[in-house]
Design an enzyme around this catalytic site. Structure first.
Site, PDB file in Angstrom:
ATOM      1  N   LYS A 222       0.831  -1.209   0.000  1.00  0.00           N
ATOM      2  CA  LYS A 222       0.000   0.000   0.000  1.00  0.00           C
ATOM      3  C   LYS A 222       0.865   1.259   0.000  1.00  0.00           C
ATOM      4  CE  LYS A 222      -1.541   1.772   3.934  1.00  0.00           C
ATOM      5  NZ  LYS A 222      -1.433   3.182   4.285  1.00  0.00           N
ATOM      6  N   ASN A 223       1.858   1.302   0.867  1.00  0.00           N
ATOM      7  CA  ASN A 223       2.616   2.551   0.992  1.00  0.00           C
ATOM      8  C   ASN A 223       3.497   2.829  -0.227  1.00  0.00           C
ATOM      9  OD1 ASN A 223       1.370   3.062   3.372  1.00  0.00           O
ATOM     10  ND2 ASN A 223       3.092   2.472   4.683  1.00  0.00           N
TER      11      ASN A 223
ATOM     12  N   ARG B 266      -3.024   9.980   4.442  1.00  0.00           N
ATOM     13  CA  ARG B 266      -1.743  10.609   4.717  1.00  0.00           C
ATOM     14  C   ARG B 266      -1.032  10.968   3.423  1.00  0.00           C
ATOM     15  NH1 ARG B 266       0.076  13.390   8.351  1.00  0.00           N
ATOM     16  NH2 ARG B 266       2.309  13.430   8.423  1.00  0.00           N
TER      17      ARG B 266
ATOM     18  N   CYS C 222      -3.959   8.076   9.798  1.00  0.00           N
ATOM     19  CA  CYS C 222      -4.228   7.525  11.123  1.00  0.00           C
ATOM     20  C   CYS C 222      -3.842   8.508  12.206  1.00  0.00           C
ATOM     21  CB  CYS C 222      -3.434   6.234  11.308  1.00  0.00           C
ATOM     22  SG  CYS C 222      -4.157   4.844  10.451  1.00  0.00           S
TER      23      CYS C 222
ATOM     24  N   PRO D 233       3.937  15.917  11.955  1.00  0.00           N
ATOM     25  CA  PRO D 233       4.347  17.148  11.271  1.00  0.00           C
ATOM     26  C   PRO D 233       4.813  16.875   9.852  1.00  0.00           C
ATOM     27  CG  PRO D 233       5.984  16.500  12.913  1.00  0.00           C
ATOM     28  CD  PRO D 233       4.845  15.548  13.055  1.00  0.00           C
ATOM     29  N   ILE D 234       4.789  17.915   9.009  1.00  0.00           N
ATOM     30  CA  ILE D 234       5.273  17.763   7.638  1.00  0.00           C
ATOM     31  C   ILE D 234       6.372  18.784   7.346  1.00  0.00           C
ATOM     32  CG2 ILE D 234       3.242  16.662   6.605  1.00  0.00           C
ATOM     33  CD1 ILE D 234       2.441  19.514   5.675  1.00  0.00           C
ATOM     34  N   ASP D 235       7.001  19.265   8.446  1.00  0.00           N
ATOM     35  CA  ASP D 235       8.026  20.298   8.292  1.00  0.00           C
ATOM     36  C   ASP D 235       9.169  19.867   7.362  1.00  0.00           C
ATOM     37  OD1 ASP D 235       8.359  18.543  10.627  1.00  0.00           O
ATOM     38  OD2 ASP D 235      10.306  19.521  10.827  1.00  0.00           O
ATOM     39  N   GLN D 236       9.527  18.584   7.380  1.00  0.00           N
ATOM     40  CA  GLN D 236      10.660  18.146   6.546  1.00  0.00           C
ATOM     41  C   GLN D 236      10.292  18.143   5.058  1.00  0.00           C
ATOM     42  OE1 GLN D 236      13.798  17.655   8.032  1.00  0.00           O
ATOM     43  NE2 GLN D 236      12.555  18.533   9.665  1.00  0.00           N
TER      44      GLN D 236
ATOM     45  N   ASP E 284       4.694   0.025  12.071  1.00  0.00           N
ATOM     46  CA  ASP E 284       3.409  -0.495  11.591  1.00  0.00           C
ATOM     47  C   ASP E 284       3.162  -1.941  12.019  1.00  0.00           C
ATOM     48  OD1 ASP E 284       2.887   1.934  10.484  1.00  0.00           O
ATOM     49  OD2 ASP E 284       2.953   1.293   8.391  1.00  0.00           O
TER      50      ASP E 284
ATOM     51  N   ILE F 108       8.749   5.852  16.992  1.00  0.00           N
ATOM     52  CA  ILE F 108       8.453   6.652  15.795  1.00  0.00           C
ATOM     53  C   ILE F 108       7.259   7.587  16.027  1.00  0.00           C
ATOM     54  CG2 ILE F 108       8.004   6.575  13.299  1.00  0.00           C
ATOM     55  CD1 ILE F 108      10.575   5.089  13.921  1.00  0.00           C
TER      56      ILE F 108
HETATM   57  C1  UD1 Z   1       4.825   6.372   6.597  1.00  0.00           C
HETATM   58  C2  UD1 Z   1       3.790   5.294   6.427  1.00  0.00           C
HETATM   59  C3  UD1 Z   1       3.303   4.788   7.771  1.00  0.00           C
HETATM   60  C4  UD1 Z   1       4.467   4.385   8.647  1.00  0.00           C
HETATM   61  C5  UD1 Z   1       5.537   5.471   8.707  1.00  0.00           C
HETATM   62  C6  UD1 Z   1       6.809   5.030   9.409  1.00  0.00           C
HETATM   63  C7  UD1 Z   1       2.742   5.923   4.335  1.00  0.00           C
HETATM   64  C8  UD1 Z   1       1.533   6.441   3.654  1.00  0.00           C
HETATM   65  N1  UD1 Z   1       2.674   5.837   5.670  1.00  0.00           N
HETATM   66  O1  UD1 Z   1       4.159   7.445   7.271  1.00  0.00           O
HETATM   67  O2  UD1 Z   1       2.458   3.678   7.528  1.00  0.00           O
HETATM   68  O3  UD1 Z   1       3.991   4.158   9.958  1.00  0.00           O
HETATM   69  O4  UD1 Z   1       5.902   5.870   7.374  1.00  0.00           O
HETATM   70  O5  UD1 Z   1       7.329   3.904   8.778  1.00  0.00           O
HETATM   71  O6  UD1 Z   1       3.732   5.551   3.720  1.00  0.00           O
HETATM   72  N2  UD1 Z   1       8.263  13.567  10.877  1.00  0.00           N
HETATM   73  C9  UD1 Z   1       8.608  14.872  11.160  1.00  0.00           C
HETATM   74  N3  UD1 Z   1       8.533  15.793  10.152  1.00  0.00           N
HETATM   75  C10 UD1 Z   1       8.134  15.491   8.907  1.00  0.00           C
HETATM   76  C11 UD1 Z   1       7.783  14.154   8.618  1.00  0.00           C
HETATM   77  C12 UD1 Z   1       7.856  13.215   9.628  1.00  0.00           C
HETATM   78  O7  UD1 Z   1       8.972  15.194  12.287  1.00  0.00           O
HETATM   79  O8  UD1 Z   1       8.095  16.382   8.047  1.00  0.00           O
HETATM   80  C13 UD1 Z   1       8.351  12.537  11.940  1.00  0.00           C
HETATM   81  C14 UD1 Z   1       7.009  11.885  12.243  1.00  0.00           C
HETATM   82  O9  UD1 Z   1       6.281  12.628  13.190  1.00  0.00           O
HETATM   83  C15 UD1 Z   1       7.443  10.548  12.781  1.00  0.00           C
HETATM   84  C16 UD1 Z   1       8.695  10.228  11.965  1.00  0.00           C
HETATM   85  O10 UD1 Z   1       9.140  11.484  11.445  1.00  0.00           O
HETATM   86  O11 UD1 Z   1       7.804  10.650  14.139  1.00  0.00           O
HETATM   87  C17 UD1 Z   1       8.489   9.270  10.826  1.00  0.00           C
HETATM   88  O12 UD1 Z   1       7.425   9.733  10.013  1.00  0.00           O
HETATM   89  P1  UD1 Z   1       7.331   9.341   8.473  1.00  0.00           P
HETATM   90  O13 UD1 Z   1       8.328   8.270   8.163  1.00  0.00           O
HETATM   91  O14 UD1 Z   1       7.338  10.570   7.643  1.00  0.00           O
HETATM   92  O15 UD1 Z   1       5.890   8.707   8.403  1.00  0.00           O
HETATM   93  P2  UD1 Z   1       4.820   8.886   7.280  1.00  0.00           P
HETATM   94  O16 UD1 Z   1       5.465   9.103   5.940  1.00  0.00           O
HETATM   95  O17 UD1 Z   1       3.782   9.826   7.759  1.00  0.00           O
END
Ligand code: UD1
Length: 430
Positions: free
Chosen positions: A22-23, A93, A117, A123-126, A305, A327
């Site tokens: 899926k991802n 997401r 979920c 956050p999406i700052d990165q 996951d 995570i």
């Molecule tokens: C993806 C998966 C999700 C999985 C996760 C970790 C998809 C659609 N979802 O979620 O199933 O649980 O990877 O393997 O692929 N973070 C920041 N800033 C950002 C982005 C992330 O601080 O800009 C942090 C998040 O809060 C978290 C960590 O980084 O603590 C990992 O997040 P990330 O790997 O980005 O997860 P998703 O892509 O949302």
């Protein structure tokens, strides 16, 4: 409201075929709009999240033809808008991948803030930092993220945290930027590699995906491709734990065993037997399983996951186990539901301390999110009596034909739409 009704007690045995990841599918679908040529995507899982993303792609003028249940042809020549407001998209997401994809191709994109979920602040700052580093002007207002640039230019980007989403998103945009981009501290998950392989099959120049440094040489344009998505690591892992928790014997087919190593290692440690073949794995559990300690980590560590599935299994294992979630900070919400079934688990911050109990008892419970929902199904499969699980729409976001696949392995369960269905099931199975 749709529910699962499950009668616990049958060990699962037989074969199960794992679908596409899926991802990976979400990143690949988004990437498929980056060319005007037709793209054929095979092994696409037929789950709610991919359906929602396809709907969003169609809302901006992409044509998506279904060739069969798991194959689509995407034709993005007619895209007529760069703005995805579709209400549905907020529920998933990966809607944010449309930002990277549209920004790369059209240098302009606007997408509703992502949902997904509720497992902690996400956050999406990165992502935004990466787009800005490529020269885009990024704004967040009125629930929308917009990114725009006259000219995307490659850059050296260091991710402050290891993030799958931002790694893929920046890779998408950088593929069609001018010059070289280097992403440091990149996520190494199999789906990051799969999206990179797909982009390369369309003419991108991406090296190093699967390591923590990804190097991208921007290209002028991408062309059509036919691509088959990798098997789903988490669906496979969930069935591995289904074998473990029910003391079953399952041959899990169409997997990449390498992607499952951290899961296999934990299962062997707690007493399962695993036989590995080229593209399948057999998991057998014959006795009560042992306790262990586990911490979720980015790939190749133990996946977050899979955290609810291992916690649920350890709740029935001998002795004290400790599960640390590193995570997402709010990923133990399902523990309350397990406690209603008799589990003895104490959550302190990001750690669950689990005292194994001998059995669970059936209860009325709710799936709080996708993976926790699947873990509660596993709990119900071994509980005494009947369990009714609400909010199964979360589970359907990421598992295709979950009840059908489990039933084929001997589970006693059905999807119910009403109290009458539940009563009928109870009468039928006794
Ligand atoms: C993806 C998966 C999700 C999985 C996760 C970790 C998809 C659609 N979802 O979620 O199933 O649980 O990877 O393997 O692929 N973070 C920041 N800033 C950002 C982005 C992330 O601080 O800009 C942090 C998040 O809060 C978290 C960590 O980084 O603590 C990992 O997040 P990330 O790997 O980005 O997860 P998703 O892509 O949302």
């Amino acid at each position: 409201m749709e529910q699962y009704i499950i009668k616990g007690g049958s060990p699962l045995a037989g074969e199960v075929e794992i679908g596409g990841a899926k991802n990976a599918a979400l990143g690949i679908l988004a990437a498929s709009v980056m060319t005007k040529d037709p793209v054929i995507i095979e092994n696409l899982p037929d789950v709610r999240d991919t359906a929602v993303l396809i709907q969003a792609m169609e809302s901006i003028g992409t044509r998506v033809e279904r060739i069969d249940r798991h194959t689509v042809k995407v034709i993005a020549a007619g895209i007529n808008s760069y703005s995805i407001e579709d209400g549905y998209i907020k529920k998933i997401r990966a809607s944010y991948y449309m930002l990277g994809a549209l920004l790369g191709r059209f240098k302009k994109a606007e997408v509703a803030l992502p949902g997904g979920c509720n497992i902690g602040s996400r956050p999406i700052d990165q992502h935004l930092k990466g787009f800005r580093a490529l020269g885009a002007k990024v704004e967040v207002s009125r629930g929308m993220i917009s990114a725009e640039s006259e000219n995307l230019v490659g850059n050296h980007i260091y991710m402050d945290v290891v993030t799958v989403g931002a790694t893929i998103n920046v890779m998408l945009a950088a593929t069609l930027a001018n010059g070289k981009t280097i992403i440091e501290n990149a996520a190494k998950e199999p789906h990051v590699v799969d999206v990179a392989n797909f982009l390369n099959s369309m003419g991108a120049n991406i090296k190093g995906a699967g390591t923590d440094v990804i190097r991208i040489k921007g290209v002028e344009e991408l062309h059509g491709s036919t691509y088959s998505i990798i098997p789903d690591q988490i669906e496979a892992g969930t069935f591995m734990f289904a074998a473990a928790i029910t003391k079953g014997d399952i041959m899990i087919k169409n997997v990449i065993p390498k992607h499952l190593e951290s899961i296999s290692a934990k299962l062997i440690e707690i007493g399962c037997e695993i036989e590995e073949f080229d593209d399948c794995l057999r998991v057998v559990a014959t006795k009560r399983l042992a306790s262990t300690h586990v911490k979720t980590l980015p790939y190749p560590g133990f996946p977050t996951d899979m955290q609810p599935q291992i916690t649920t299994t350890l709740a029935l294992s001998e002795g004290t186990s400790i599960v640390t979630e590193s995570i997402f900070e709010n990923r133990f919400k399902y523990v309350g539901e397990l406690q209603r079934m008799g589990a003895n688990i104490k959550v302190e911050g990001n750690t669950a301390i689990i005292e194994g109990v001998d059995s669970f008892s059936g209860a009325g419970i709710s799936a709080p999110d996708l993976r926790a929902g699947a873990a509660l199904v596993l709990a119900a499969l071994v509980a005494d009596g009947f369990t009714i699980i609400d909010d199964i729409r979360f589970i359907e976001r990421g598992y295709e034909d979950f009840p059908e696949k489990l039933t084929a392995l001997g589970a006693c369960m059905e999807k119910a739409e009403s109290e009458r269905d539940i009563q009928k099931f109870k009468l039928k199975v006794g």
